[in-house]
Motif scaffolding. Structure first.
Motif, PDB file in Angstrom:
ATOM      1  N   VAL A   4       0.837  -1.198   0.000  1.00 48.00           N
ATOM      2  CA  VAL A   4       0.000   0.000   0.000  1.00 48.00           C
ATOM      3  C   VAL A   4       0.870   1.245   0.000  1.00 48.00           C
ATOM      4  CG1 VAL A   4      -1.885  -1.148   1.214  1.00 48.00           C
ATOM      5  CG2 VAL A   4      -0.177   0.144   2.513  1.00 48.00           C
ATOM      6  N   ALA A   5       0.284   2.346  -0.482  1.00 45.17           N
ATOM      7  CA  ALA A   5       0.910   3.664  -0.422  1.00 45.17           C
ATOM      8  C   ALA A   5      -0.146   4.659   0.046  1.00 45.17           C
ATOM      9  CB  ALA A   5       1.462   4.061  -1.791  1.00 45.17           C
ATOM     10  N   TYR A   6       0.295   5.660   0.813  1.00 46.04           N
ATOM     11  CA  TYR A   6      -0.623   6.626   1.417  1.00 46.04           C
ATOM     12  C   TYR A   6      -0.355   8.035   0.901  1.00 46.04           C
ATOM     13  CZ  TYR A   6      -1.650   3.164   5.090  1.00 46.04           C
ATOM     14  OH  TYR A   6      -2.045   2.050   5.774  1.00 46.04           O
ATOM     15  N   ASP A   7      -1.420   8.830   0.830  1.00 49.52           N
ATOM     16  CA  ASP A   7      -1.318  10.280   0.741  1.00 49.52           C
ATOM     17  C   ASP A   7      -2.026  10.826   1.978  1.00 49.52           C
ATOM     18  OD1 ASP A   7      -1.947  13.063   0.233  1.00 49.52           O
ATOM     19  OD2 ASP A   7      -1.343  12.714  -1.846  1.00 49.52           O
ATOM     20  N   LEU A  36      -5.867   9.325   1.591  1.00 47.23           N
ATOM     21  CA  LEU A  36      -6.073   8.274   0.608  1.00 47.23           C
ATOM     22  C   LEU A  36      -5.067   7.150   0.823  1.00 47.23           C
ATOM     23  CD1 LEU A  36      -6.557  10.083  -2.837  1.00 47.23           C
ATOM     24  CD2 LEU A  36      -8.291   8.901  -1.485  1.00 47.23           C
ATOM     25  N   VAL A  37      -5.492   5.944   0.501  1.00 49.24           N
ATOM     26  CA  VAL A  37      -4.595   4.793   0.485  1.00 49.24           C
ATOM     27  C   VAL A  37      -4.831   4.040  -0.819  1.00 49.24           C
ATOM     28  CG1 VAL A  37      -6.250   3.382   1.794  1.00 49.24           C
ATOM     29  CG2 VAL A  37      -3.846   2.697   1.690  1.00 49.24           C
ATOM     30  N   ALA A  38      -3.738   3.638  -1.461  1.00 52.77           N
ATOM     31  CA  ALA A  38      -3.810   2.832  -2.677  1.00 52.77           C
ATOM     32  C   ALA A  38      -3.141   1.491  -2.408  1.00 52.77           C
ATOM     33  CB  ALA A  38      -3.128   3.535  -3.844  1.00 52.77           C
ATOM     34  N   ALA A  39      -3.756   0.412  -2.872  1.00 55.30           N
ATOM     35  CA  ALA A  39      -3.205  -0.936  -2.693  1.00 55.30           C
ATOM     36  C   ALA A  39      -2.966  -1.555  -4.055  1.00 55.30           C
ATOM     37  CB  ALA A  39      -4.169  -1.808  -1.892  1.00 55.30           C
ATOM     38  N   ALA A  40      -1.967  -2.428  -4.106  1.00 49.23           N
ATOM     39  CA  ALA A  40      -1.660  -3.167  -5.333  1.00 49.23           C
ATOM     40  C   ALA A  40      -1.484  -4.633  -5.012  1.00 49.23           C
ATOM     41  CB  ALA A  40      -0.395  -2.621  -5.992  1.00 49.23           C
ATOM     42  N   ALA A  41      -1.891  -5.476  -5.944  1.00 49.44           N
ATOM     43  CA  ALA A  41      -1.652  -6.917  -5.889  1.00 49.44           C
ATOM     44  C   ALA A  41      -1.037  -7.323  -7.214  1.00 49.44           C
ATOM     45  CB  ALA A  41      -2.951  -7.677  -5.647  1.00 49.44           C
ATOM     46  N   VAL A  42       0.139  -7.946  -7.156  1.00 45.55           N
ATOM     47  CA  VAL A  42       0.859  -8.334  -8.361  1.00 45.55           C
ATOM     48  C   VAL A  42       1.119  -9.840  -8.296  1.00 45.55           C
ATOM     49  CG1 VAL A  42       2.908  -8.004  -9.780  1.00 45.55           C
ATOM     50  CG2 VAL A  42       1.948  -6.070  -8.510  1.00 45.55           C
ATOM     51  N   ARG A  61      -0.594   7.952  -7.369  1.00 42.54           N
ATOM     52  CA  ARG A  61      -0.421   9.161  -8.174  1.00 42.54           C
ATOM     53  C   ARG A  61      -1.618   9.376  -9.096  1.00 42.54           C
ATOM     54  NH1 ARG A  61       5.073   7.349  -8.333  1.00 42.54           N
ATOM     55  NH2 ARG A  61       4.773   6.362 -10.376  1.00 42.54           N
ATOM     56  N   ARG A  62      -2.118   8.302  -9.698  1.00 38.77           N
ATOM     57  CA  ARG A  62      -3.300   8.434 -10.556  1.00 38.77           C
ATOM     58  C   ARG A  62      -4.510   8.879  -9.740  1.00 38.77           C
ATOM     59  NH1 ARG A  62      -1.515   3.441 -12.581  1.00 38.77           N
ATOM     60  NH2 ARG A  62      -3.255   2.350 -11.591  1.00 38.77           N
ATOM     61  N   ALA A  63      -4.648   8.333  -8.543  1.00 38.60           N
ATOM     62  CA  ALA A  63      -5.803   8.680  -7.709  1.00 38.60           C
ATOM     63  C   ALA A  63      -5.763  10.137  -7.290  1.00 38.60           C
ATOM     64  CB  ALA A  63      -5.846   7.775  -6.486  1.00 38.60           C
ATOM     65  N   THR A  64      -4.596  10.624  -6.917  1.00 45.08           N
ATOM     66  CA  THR A  64      -4.511  12.022  -6.488  1.00 45.08           C
ATOM     67  C   THR A  64      -4.793  12.965  -7.656  1.00 45.08           C
ATOM     68  OG1 THR A  64      -2.100  11.970  -6.792  1.00 45.08           O
ATOM     69  CG2 THR A  64      -2.934  11.533  -4.583  1.00 45.08           C
ATOM     70  N   ARG A  65      -4.367  12.579  -8.868  1.00 45.84           N
ATOM     71  CA  ARG A  65      -4.695  13.408 -10.034  1.00 45.84           C
ATOM     72  C   ARG A  65      -6.192  13.385 -10.311  1.00 45.84           C
ATOM     73  NH1 ARG A  65       0.117  11.090 -12.365  1.00 45.84           N
ATOM     74  NH2 ARG A  65      -1.166   9.612 -13.528  1.00 45.84           N
ATOM     75  N   GLY A  66      -6.841  12.243 -10.007  1.00 44.02           N
ATOM     76  CA  GLY A  66      -8.272  12.130 -10.266  1.00 44.02           C
ATOM     77  C   GLY A  66      -9.153  12.790  -9.219  1.00 44.02           C
ATOM     78  N   MET A  67      -8.564  13.236  -8.114  1.00 41.22           N
ATOM     79  CA  MET A  67      -9.367  13.851  -7.059  1.00 41.22           C
ATOM     80  C   MET A  67     -10.142  15.064  -7.557  1.00 41.22           C
ATOM     81  SD  MET A  67      -9.228  12.338  -4.063  1.00 41.22           S
ATOM     82  CE  MET A  67      -9.520  13.617  -2.853  1.00 41.22           C
ATOM     83  N   GLY A 115     -11.642  15.510 -10.232  1.00 38.09           N
ATOM     84  CA  GLY A 115     -12.884  15.136 -10.892  1.00 38.09           C
ATOM     85  C   GLY A 115     -13.921  14.543  -9.963  1.00 38.09           C
ATOM     86  N   GLY A 116     -13.566  14.313  -8.706  1.00 35.41           N
ATOM     87  CA  GLY A 116     -14.517  13.805  -7.733  1.00 35.41           C
ATOM     88  C   GLY A 116     -14.749  12.315  -7.779  1.00 35.41           C
ATOM     89  N   GLU A 117     -14.006  11.572  -8.613  1.00 35.91           N
ATOM     90  CA  GLU A 117     -14.274  10.145  -8.755  1.00 35.91           C
ATOM     91  C   GLU A 117     -14.038   9.390  -7.460  1.00 35.91           C
ATOM     92  OE1 GLU A 117     -12.094   8.505 -11.929  1.00 35.91           O
ATOM     93  OE2 GLU A 117     -12.754   9.952 -13.396  1.00 35.91           O
ATOM     94  N   VAL A 118     -12.912   9.644  -6.814  1.00 36.01           N
ATOM     95  CA  VAL A 118     -12.578   8.893  -5.612  1.00 36.01           C
ATOM     96  C   VAL A 118     -13.528   9.242  -4.472  1.00 36.01           C
ATOM     97  CG1 VAL A 118     -10.814   8.524  -3.852  1.00 36.01           C
ATOM     98  CG2 VAL A 118     -10.176   8.622  -6.253  1.00 36.01           C
ATOM     99  N   GLN A 119     -13.831  10.562  -4.316  1.00 35.70           N
ATOM    100  CA  GLN A 119     -14.733  10.934  -3.242  1.00 35.70           C
ATOM    101  C   GLN A 119     -16.083  10.234  -3.347  1.00 35.70           C
ATOM    102  OE1 GLN A 119     -12.846  12.947  -5.082  1.00 35.70           O
ATOM    103  NE2 GLN A 119     -12.464  14.920  -4.099  1.00 35.70           N
ATOM    104  N   GLU A 120     -16.644  10.203  -4.552  1.00 38.29           N
ATOM    105  CA  GLU A 120     -17.965   9.601  -4.723  1.00 38.29           C
ATOM    106  C   GLU A 120     -17.916   8.098  -4.488  1.00 38.29           C
ATOM    107  OE1 GLU A 120     -21.399   9.042  -8.171  1.00 38.29           O
ATOM    108  OE2 GLU A 120     -19.626  10.271  -8.539  1.00 38.29           O
ATOM    109  N   ALA A 121     -16.924   7.436  -5.057  1.00 40.25           N
ATOM    110  CA  ALA A 121     -16.885   5.985  -4.962  1.00 40.25           C
ATOM    111  C   ALA A 121     -16.609   5.511  -3.548  1.00 40.25           C
ATOM    112  CB  ALA A 121     -15.814   5.439  -5.906  1.00 40.25           C
TER     113      ALA A 121
END
Length: 252
Positions: A47-50, A55-61, A225-231, A233-239
């Motif tokens: 995970v990575a945090y802002d 915000l927190v972003a998680a990845a599974a590889v 980084r993608r999520a913070t750029r998308g903030m 547009g309100g996508e993350v807040q709504e979802a």
């Protein structure tokens, strides 16, 4: 990228979180060896945090355990689901980590967490917590020994020494490269400690950290980084305001 909210019934206080740990700790399976190292699939999560944006972003590889080629990957982003409290970090990370795992197009196999399993003050770190909730075999590979003690392992790759809480062995300090600082391996769920060490070495042919952790770390940082750029547009807040209809802990 999957967007997630805080699940219904998620602990909101330290007392509630510790009660959940006490309840789920008894479900950890310690008498299974786990999948043989170098076979099947193995998945890294991180995970990575802002903190400024909460915000927190998680990845599974998913990697092929034999070749370490990437087979699949998924990310998830959401609001931080619990305040920062040492020993309770899993409650900040599991909603997004589990969502990333659920978004994978194939079964993950063994899951390698950038953190702890039994090497935890309450013997229930992220790797154990995630393993119990998903019933997947899990291990923790951490960068530091938390509050535990250890003797310096032999300097050669593969050298190990017990990670101790008093006289109790909760994991191992493992040298993955000659003369380089060890990593700290502990059982999460449905894997033996010896197999956890073997998996960690198999996943670390060139660097100190396993390829699972390296790949997941890079991917979750990109997702953040993608999520913070998308903030804007309100996508993350709504979802992320939507909640799951039922509690994960009630379902487990």
């Amino acid at each position: 990228m999957t967007t997630v909210g805080v699940p219904a019934g998620w602990p909101a206080t330290e007392e509630e979180a510790r009660a959940v740990q006490d309840e789920l700790r008894g479900r950890v399976v310690l008498d299974e060896p786990g999948p043989p190292p170098g076979t099947g699939r193995v998945t890294g999560v991180d995970v990575a945090y802002d903190d400024d944006l909460d915000l927190v972003a998680a990845a599974a590889v998913v990697l092929d355990a034999a070749t370490l080629d990437v087979l699949a990957e998924a990310t998830a982003v959401g609001r931080v689901s619990f305040p920062y409290v040492p020993g309770l970090l899993a409650f900040r990370e599991i909603p997004t980590v589990r969502a990333a795992l659920d978004a994978l197009p194939c079964p993950p196999g063994l899951v390698v967490c950038d953190g702890y399993g039994l090497a935890h003050p309450r013997r229930f770190g992220l790797a154990s917590h995630l393993g119990v909730l998903t019933d997947l075999p899990t291990i923790g590979v951490a960068k530091n020994p938390f509050t535990f003690t250890y003797d310096d392992p032999a300097p050669e790759r593969g050298g190990s020494a017990p990670l101790l809480a008093g006289s109790e062995e909760v994991g191992r300090a493992l040298r993955t490269r000659d003369g380089v600082k060890p990593v700290f391996v502990s059982v999460g769920h449905r894997v033996s400690l010896d197999n956890a060490l073997a998996h960690t070495l198999a996943l670390s042919p060139r660097y100190r950290l396993p390829e699972t952790t390296r790949r997941a770390d890079a991917l979750c940082r990109r997702a953040l980084r993608r999520a913070t750029r998308g903030m804007a547009g309100g996508e993350v807040q709504e979802a992320t305001t939507r909640q799951a209809p039922t509690s994960w802990y009630a379902e487990s």
